[in-house]
Write a protein that holds these residues in place. Structure first.
Motif, PDB file in Angstrom:
ATOM      1  N   LYS A 145       0.825  -1.209   0.000  1.00  0.00           N
ATOM      2  CA  LYS A 145       0.000   0.000   0.000  1.00  0.00           C
ATOM      3  C   LYS A 145       0.858   1.257   0.000  1.00  0.00           C
ATOM      4  O   LYS A 145       0.549   2.221  -0.675  1.00  0.00           O
ATOM      5  N   GLU A 146       1.922   1.249   0.778  1.00  0.00           N
ATOM      6  CA  GLU A 146       2.775   2.429   0.925  1.00  0.00           C
ATOM      7  C   GLU A 146       4.210   1.992   1.148  1.00  0.00           C
ATOM      8  O   GLU A 146       4.450   0.978   1.804  1.00  0.00           O
ATOM      9  N   ILE A 147       5.160   2.752   0.617  1.00  0.00           N
ATOM     10  CA  ILE A 147       6.566   2.406   0.789  1.00  0.00           C
ATOM     11  C   ILE A 147       7.274   3.591   1.439  1.00  0.00           C
ATOM     12  O   ILE A 147       7.185   4.726   0.963  1.00  0.00           O
ATOM     13  N   GLN A 148       7.953   3.320   2.528  1.00  0.00           N
ATOM     14  CA  GLN A 148       8.772   4.317   3.218  1.00  0.00           C
ATOM     15  C   GLN A 148      10.245   3.972   2.987  1.00  0.00           C
ATOM     16  O   GLN A 148      10.555   3.075   2.208  1.00  0.00           O
ATOM     17  N   GLU A 149      11.128   4.665   3.679  1.00  0.00           N
ATOM     18  CA  GLU A 149      12.556   4.425   3.482  1.00  0.00           C
ATOM     19  C   GLU A 149      12.968   3.025   3.939  1.00  0.00           C
ATOM     20  O   GLU A 149      13.662   2.308   3.224  1.00  0.00           O
TER      21      GLU A 149
END
Length: 157
Positions: free
Chosen positions: A54-58
Motif C-alpha cells: 500500500k505504501e513504501i517508506q525508506e
C-alpha cells in the motif's frame, strides 16, 4: 614448503571467495527487487505471508494483508515481489490456464454410462456373521451326536 602442503589452503580460500561472491549477488538482487517494489504489487514476506503493498517508506512497507487490514513491515522482510498473475493465482485461486476439476466423476467415464449388468456379474460376498453362525451350529450338532453315542443311543434307522 611444498605445493602439496599449500594446495588445501588455496582450495579453501578459493571456495570461500566464490561463496561470498554468490551471497553478495543474492543480496544485491534482493535489494534491487525491494527498490522496484511499487504500491499495488503483490508480495510474499520471508515468513510466507502474501499481501499487497500500500505504501513504501525508506525502511518500512505498509502491507494490506486482508481487505481493510494493514500492517507495517520492514523492507528486509519482503522475500519476493510477485507479478499480478502469480499473486492472483496464489491468493485468489484465479488460475485461468489450468483445467477445471469436475464436482462429480461423470467426466471420467468418457460419457459412457456404466451398465448395471456389469455390476451383477461380480459374485457378492456377505461380510456378516452368517458363515460363523453356521460353523458354530455344526459344531454344536456334532457335540450332541457324540453325547448321544456316548449315552448308548444309536443313529441307525
Amino acid at each position: 614448503m611444498s605445493l602439496v602442503t599449500l594446495l588445501p589452503f588455496i582450495v579453501l580460500i578459493g571456495a570461500m571467495f566464490l561463496m561470498t561472491r554468490s551471497a553478495k549477488k543474492k543480496q544485491q538482487a534482493a535489494a534491487q527487487m525491494r527498490t522496484e517494489m511499487q504500491p499495488g504489487t503483490g508480495v510474499r514476506t520471508i515468513g510466507g505471508m502474501y499481501a499487497t503493498v500500500k505504501e513504501i517508506q525508506e525502511d518500512t512497507v505498509l502491507l494490506e494483508v486482508a481487505p481493510g487490514v494493514h500492517a507495517v513491515y520492514a523492507k528486509n522482510s519482503i522475500g519476493a515481489v510477485l507479478d499480478d498473475a502469480e499473486y492472483n493465482r496464489i491468493v485468489h485461486g484465479d488460475d485461468s490456464d489450468s483445467t477445471l476439476v469436475p464436482d462429480d466423476a461423470s467426466s471420467l467415464t468418457d460419457g459412457e454410462p456404466v451398465e448395471a449388468d456389469a455390476a451383477d456379474d461380480v459374485a457378492k460376498i456377505d461380510l456378516g456373521k452368517k458363515a460363523e453362525d453356521e460353523t458354530v451350529a455344526k459344531e454344536a450338532k456334532s457335540a450332541e451326536t457324540k453325547d448321544a453315542k456316548a449315552d448308548g443311543e444309536s443313529d441307525a434307522k
